[in-house]
Design a protein around this motif. Structure first.
Motif, PDB file in Angstrom:
ATOM      1  N   HIS A  11      19.351  60.040  -7.977  1.00 22.17           N
ATOM      2  CA  HIS A  11      17.926  59.732  -7.800  1.00 22.17           C
ATOM      3  C   HIS A  11      17.562  58.291  -8.118  1.00 22.17           C
ATOM      4  O   HIS A  11      16.403  57.978  -8.378  1.00 22.17           O
ATOM      5  N   HIS A  12      18.540  57.370  -8.100  1.00 22.17           N
ATOM      6  CA  HIS A  12      18.220  55.947  -8.221  1.00 22.17           C
ATOM      7  C   HIS A  12      17.737  55.480  -6.850  1.00 22.17           C
ATOM      8  O   HIS A  12      18.350  55.782  -5.833  1.00 22.17           O
ATOM      9  N   LEU A  32      30.716  52.689   2.745  1.00 25.65           N
ATOM     10  CA  LEU A  32      30.472  51.297   2.365  1.00 25.65           C
ATOM     11  C   LEU A  32      29.118  51.092   1.698  1.00 25.65           C
ATOM     12  O   LEU A  32      28.839  50.003   1.196  1.00 25.65           O
ATOM     13  N   VAL A  33      28.273  52.116   1.703  1.00 25.35           N
ATOM     14  CA  VAL A  33      26.960  52.014   1.082  1.00 25.35           C
ATOM     15  C   VAL A  33      27.014  52.813  -0.220  1.00 25.35           C
ATOM     16  O   VAL A  33      27.353  53.990  -0.221  1.00 25.35           O
ATOM     17  N   SER A  34      26.698  52.143  -1.335  1.00 24.26           N
ATOM     18  CA  SER A  34      26.711  52.830  -2.629  1.00 24.26           C
ATOM     19  C   SER A  34      25.563  52.327  -3.491  1.00 24.26           C
ATOM     20  O   SER A  34      25.025  51.245  -3.274  1.00 24.26           O
ATOM     21  N   CYS A  35      25.209  53.117  -4.481  1.00 20.72           N
ATOM     22  CA  CYS A  35      24.107  52.798  -5.391  1.00 20.72           C
ATOM     23  C   CYS A  35      24.490  51.627  -6.291  1.00 20.72           C
ATOM     24  O   CYS A  35      25.561  51.643  -6.905  1.00 20.72           O
ATOM     25  N   PRO A  36      23.622  50.614  -6.403  1.00 24.70           N
ATOM     26  CA  PRO A  36      23.924  49.487  -7.292  1.00 24.70           C
ATOM     27  C   PRO A  36      23.820  49.852  -8.772  1.00 24.70           C
ATOM     28  O   PRO A  36      24.313  49.128  -9.621  1.00 24.70           O
ATOM     29  N   MET A  37      23.194  50.982  -9.099  1.00 22.76           N
ATOM     30  CA  MET A  37      23.062  51.395 -10.498  1.00 22.76           C
ATOM     31  C   MET A  37      24.288  52.153 -10.984  1.00 22.76           C
ATOM     32  O   MET A  37      24.745  51.954 -12.097  1.00 22.76           O
ATOM     33  N   GLU A  96       6.720  53.946 -14.338  1.00 22.97           N
ATOM     34  CA  GLU A  96       7.400  54.730 -13.306  1.00 22.97           C
ATOM     35  C   GLU A  96       8.906  54.477 -13.371  1.00 22.97           C
ATOM     36  O   GLU A  96       9.331  53.351 -13.658  1.00 22.97           O
ATOM     37  N   PRO A  97       9.725  55.497 -13.086  1.00 23.75           N
ATOM     38  CA  PRO A  97      11.186  55.312 -13.119  1.00 23.75           C
ATOM     39  C   PRO A  97      11.666  54.160 -12.235  1.00 23.75           C
ATOM     40  O   PRO A  97      12.563  53.423 -12.626  1.00 23.75           O
ATOM     41  N   ALA A  98      11.063  53.974 -11.076  1.00 28.10           N
ATOM     42  CA  ALA A  98      11.485  52.880 -10.195  1.00 28.10           C
ATOM     43  C   ALA A  98      11.214  51.522 -10.835  1.00 28.10           C
ATOM     44  O   ALA A  98      11.999  50.586 -10.680  1.00 28.10           O
ATOM     45  N   GLN A  99      10.112  51.407 -11.594  1.00 29.04           N
ATOM     46  CA  GLN A  99       9.816  50.151 -12.282  1.00 29.04           C
ATOM     47  C   GLN A  99      10.818  49.908 -13.408  1.00 29.04           C
ATOM     48  O   GLN A  99      11.254  48.781 -13.622  1.00 29.04           O
ATOM     49  N   LEU A 100      11.181  50.963 -14.143  1.00 31.63           N
ATOM     50  CA  LEU A 100      12.184  50.821 -15.198  1.00 31.63           C
ATOM     51  C   LEU A 100      13.522  50.405 -14.607  1.00 31.63           C
ATOM     52  O   LEU A 100      14.209  49.539 -15.138  1.00 31.63           O
TER      53      LEU A 100
END
Length: 172
Positions: A11-12, A32-37, A96-100
């Motif tokens: 959920h990132h 080739l696409v992955s989460c940067p977190m 908000e989680p997206a801001q964190l």
């Protein structure tokens, strides 16, 4: 260029830039696409609003004499002389989680850009700098919990910050 809002299985939420929808699907299929977190490759596309080129609209407003006053657009306002106050726990809880996530990524990018990675030599390098045997510089690296505790007991200021391996790779 297509800018897509993406989300991993953890959920990132993050942004990806692709030449086309087919380009995104091709890269995703090939892993080739992955989460940067977290590095998760289970990435899905989220609904997103189109991106508007507001500089064109601003240019049209200026041409018609309806541009905002210079005070509104001025970027030369004096910098505050005191640092901003730290947020309260209540303020942080309401973020908000997206801001964190965005704040965390900004902090990590700054740290990686402004430190030297000394790898597993971190405890040794930190001690050399502390005791004046090496030049003071910003370093990061690896230390076991025991090594970290020993450094702190010696009065050496260190901060454990576990980062996923994906942060050690080049960022777009």
């Amino acid at each position: 260029m297509k800018v897509l809002d993406l989300q991993c299985g953890q959920h990132h939420v993050f942004e990806g830039w692709f030449g086309s929808e087919d380009d995104f699907q091709s890269q995703r299929t090939r892993g080739l696409v992955s989460c940067p977190m977290c590095g998760d490759a289970q990435v899905t596309k989220k609904l997103s609003a189109p991106r508007l080129n507001l500089s064109t609209v601003r240019g049209e407003r200026e041409a018609h004499g309806t541009a905002p006053s210079p005070a509104v657009e001025s970027a030369s306002a004096p910098m505050p002389t005191t640092p901003p106050a730290l947020p309260t726990p209540q303020d942080v809880a309401s973020i908000e989680p997206a801001q964190l996530q965005a704040a965390f990524l900004t902090m990590v990018r700054h740290m990686v850009r402004n430190t030297q990675d000394v790898g597993h030599k971190f405890p040794e390098e930190a001690r050399k700098m502390h005791y004046g045997e090496a030049e003071q510089r910003n370093i990061r690296g690896h230390a076991t919990p025991e090594e970290t505790e020993a450094l702190i007991e010696e009065g050496i200021a260190v901060m454990p910050l576990p980062l996923p391996d994906v942060f050690k790779e080049p960022w777009q």
